[in-house]
Design a protein around this motif. Structure first.
Motif, PDB file in Angstrom:
ATOM      1  N   ILE A 215       0.854  -1.137   0.165  1.00  0.00           N
ATOM      2  CA  ILE A 215       0.058  -0.019  -0.019  1.00  0.00           C
ATOM      3  C   ILE A 215       0.904   1.107  -0.053  1.00  0.00           C
ATOM      4  O   ILE A 215       2.242   1.003   0.517  1.00  0.00           O
ATOM      5  N   PRO A 216       0.375   2.377  -0.468  1.00  0.00           N
ATOM      6  CA  PRO A 216       1.217   3.778  -0.474  1.00  0.00           C
ATOM      7  C   PRO A 216       1.507   4.165   0.905  1.00  0.00           C
ATOM      8  O   PRO A 216       0.479   3.828   2.113  1.00  0.00           O
ATOM      9  N   ARG A 217       2.334   4.789   1.160  1.00  0.00           N
ATOM     10  CA  ARG A 217       2.918   5.205   2.576  1.00  0.00           C
ATOM     11  C   ARG A 217       1.565   6.113   3.232  1.00  0.00           C
ATOM     12  O   ARG A 217       0.971   6.005   4.364  1.00  0.00           O
ATOM     13  N   SER A 218       0.937   6.879   2.264  1.00  0.00           N
ATOM     14  CA  SER A 218      -0.412   7.753   2.546  1.00  0.00           C
ATOM     15  C   SER A 218      -1.378   6.921   3.257  1.00  0.00           C
ATOM     16  O   SER A 218      -2.009   7.437   4.167  1.00  0.00           O
ATOM     17  N   LEU A 219      -1.525   5.869   2.805  1.00  0.00           N
ATOM     18  CA  LEU A 219      -2.691   5.025   3.105  1.00  0.00           C
ATOM     19  C   LEU A 219      -2.440   4.534   4.741  1.00  0.00           C
ATOM     20  O   LEU A 219      -3.081   4.756   5.637  1.00  0.00           O
ATOM     21  N   ALA A 220      -0.998   4.046   4.736  1.00  0.00           N
ATOM     22  CA  ALA A 220      -0.424   3.523   6.031  1.00  0.00           C
ATOM     23  C   ALA A 220      -0.726   4.580   7.241  1.00  0.00           C
ATOM     24  O   ALA A 220      -1.040   4.307   8.289  1.00  0.00           O
ATOM     25  N   GLU A 221      -0.405   5.930   6.592  1.00  0.00           N
ATOM     26  CA  GLU A 221      -0.361   6.920   7.865  1.00  0.00           C
ATOM     27  C   GLU A 221      -2.056   7.446   8.088  1.00  0.00           C
ATOM     28  O   GLU A 221      -2.108   7.805   9.027  1.00  0.00           O
ATOM     29  N   GLN A 222      -2.912   7.243   7.074  1.00  0.00           N
ATOM     30  CA  GLN A 222      -4.186   7.339   7.308  1.00  0.00           C
ATOM     31  C   GLN A 222      -4.911   6.350   8.131  1.00  0.00           C
ATOM     32  O   GLN A 222      -6.146   6.458   8.653  1.00  0.00           O
ATOM     33  N   HIS A 223      -4.357   4.991   8.282  1.00  0.00           N
ATOM     34  CA  HIS A 223      -4.812   4.110   8.921  1.00  0.00           C
ATOM     35  C   HIS A 223      -3.921   3.255   9.975  1.00  0.00           C
ATOM     36  O   HIS A 223      -3.790   1.998   9.885  1.00  0.00           O
TER      37      HIS A 223
END
Length: 123
Positions: free
Chosen positions: A49-57
């Protein structure tokens, strides 16, 4: 499902195998990012997954690790040629604004673009 074979890292033809059996198996079909994170938390899948998704969840039951040697991939917004729908124009402009705010050094000046953007396209 041919569209799922792409994400397996295989070139088609179903799961690759060796003498011990298949090297991968299909995981659950997910419909959105939150559902993907949930199946990972339930140990039903592993996901890139993209880093941004990991940061959002962020979750205590999911471990996120960068894959430094993975090939980069792009996310694109697409809309119907000639569309004049205001909600599409607002979405694309908002996405570009967020992208530019997060990565100002990586984004070329709007005048340097080769393809139309919502600022230059007639939406």
């Amino acid at each position: 499902m041919p569209e799922r074979e792409y994400w397996s890292g295989q070139d088609g033809g179903g799961p690759a195998s060796d003498s011990a059996g298949p090297l991968w198996r299909e995981g659950p079909l997910v419909r959105d990012p939150a559902q993907l994170i949930e199946v990972v938390a339930l140990a039903q899948a592993v996901a890139l997954i993209p880093r941004s998704l990991a940061e959002q969840h962020p979750r205590d039951d999911v471990v996120y690790r960068p894959v430094v040697d993975a090939k980069p991939y792009a996310v694109a917004a697409a809309w119907s040629d000639g569309s004049r729908a205001p909600h599409i124009a607002r979405f694309v402009r908002s996405a570009l604004e967020l992208y530019r705010a997060d990565r100002p050094a990586e984004v070329a000046a709007p005048g340097a673009r080769r393809r139309p953007t919502p600022e230059t396209a007639q939406l």
